[in-house]
Design a protein around this motif. Structure first.
Motif, PDB file in Angstrom:
ATOM      1  N   TYR A   1       0.833  -1.204   0.000  1.00  0.00           N
ATOM      2  CA  TYR A   1       0.000   0.000   0.000  1.00  0.00           C
ATOM      3  C   TYR A   1       0.874   1.264   0.000  1.00  0.00           C
ATOM      4  O   TYR A   1       0.601   2.227  -0.712  1.00  0.00           O
TER       5      TYR A   1
ATOM      6  N   ARG B   1      -1.801   8.409   6.510  1.00  0.00           N
ATOM      7  CA  ARG B   1      -2.353   7.743   5.323  1.00  0.00           C
ATOM      8  C   ARG B   1      -3.007   6.418   5.690  1.00  0.00           C
ATOM      9  O   ARG B   1      -4.083   6.067   5.207  1.00  0.00           O
TER      10      ARG B   1
ATOM     11  N   HIS C   1      -7.158   5.325   5.476  1.00  0.00           N
ATOM     12  CA  HIS C   1      -7.685   4.116   4.822  1.00  0.00           C
ATOM     13  C   HIS C   1      -8.504   3.283   5.801  1.00  0.00           C
ATOM     14  O   HIS C   1      -9.614   2.852   5.480  1.00  0.00           O
TER      15      HIS C   1
END
Length: 278
Positions: A55, A171, A175
């Motif tokens: 990711y 980040r 998510h």
């Protein structure tokens, strides 16, 4: 292969010019390995880390291969680059709880960072903060400040560590929030691959992070967790003094903990653990 290190949870083997990092089913709380393993825990940590490593494509990491490993380590081992690890545990907090809450209640600060008055257990912070700790080979890691990291590693490296840690946390938390999981805080570790600062060990797992169900978040009380905080809370309730040896974990706590690790994996990745583990 040469076994070169046994950590609280992971074992490290030397294999040619690469290393094999193998996650066991051991569970560590308060820096003590408890005597009872959690079935599938090592595989769950490894698979979730692998998902996050892919990711975060913009952050260099230590993974060489998640599949080129001996059969006995399949699913729980990864082949990695040898790194010169920095002696700093890099922690980002977006919510106030745990040791950060205790420090705040005494000083109004966490790792030297002043926070607004009146915050409660589980409150969201005005912005995520970098709260590093020392990296003890034995005993307990201790809170340190950003200034301590500057003194140890130099300002440029300290700023890189802080910025990368907060970027990964921000980040990753964004998510996870979409998937119904609050990432209250997380720990990452970095090392040098030549002159490149590189993410190692694990990333945003149930061992290195506090995961809370977003729909149940209610500041002012302890939150239900998807992580090993459940085992921490159970171990504390036994009256254990947080020193070696730790207590045996009852079967019902083992089963409940395994299910929490599975739930976190499935929510964050969107993948079924049954399918991933086959």
């Amino acid at each position: 292969m040469k076994h070169i290190h046994a950590g609280k949870v992971r074992d490290l083997y030397e294999d040619g010019d690469t290393l094999l990092l193998v996650a066991s089913d051991r569970v560590s709380v308060y820096d003590v390995v408890l005597p009872t393993p959690i079935p599938d825990k090592g595989a769950l940590l490894t698979q979730l880390s692998n998902w996050w490593f892919e990711y975060f494509t913009e952050v260099p990491n230590h993974v060489v291969s998640a599949t080129d490993v001996p059969a006995e380590f399949a699913g729980r081992g990864i082949r990695v680059k040898p790194l010169k690890m920095l002696q700093v545990e890099c922690i980002a907090r977006g919510y106030l709880t745990g040791s950060g809450l205790k420090e705040y209640e005494h000083t109004g600060t966490v790792s030297g960072i002043a926070l607004p008055p009146g915050l409660r257990d589980g409150d969201i912070l005005p912005e995520p903060i970098f709260t590093p700790t020392s990296k003890a080979s034995e005993g307990h890691d201790e809170p340190i400040t950003f200034a301590d990291v500057v003194n140890q590693e130099g300002r440029e490296v300290a700023e890189q560590l802080r910025d990368l840690t907060l970027r990964i946390y921000t980040r990753g938390a964004a998510h996870a929030a979409v998937r119904g999981v609050i990432v209250a805080d997380t720990k990452v570790e970095f090392g040098w691959d030549g002159d490149v600062l590189t993410l190692g060990d694990e990333v945003l797992t149930s061992d290195s992070s506090r995961f809370w169900p977003g729909a149940e978040w209610e500041p002012g009380r302890p939150q239900r967790s998807f992580d090993k905080q459940f085992v921490r809370d159970w171990s504390t309730s036994t009256g254990w003094n947080k020193e070696y040896p730790g207590p045996e974990i009852p079967a019902e706590i083992v089963d409940a903990t395994r299910q929490k690790y599975i739930e976190a994996y499935e929510l964050i990745t969107g993948q079924s653990w049954g399918a991933a583990s086959r």
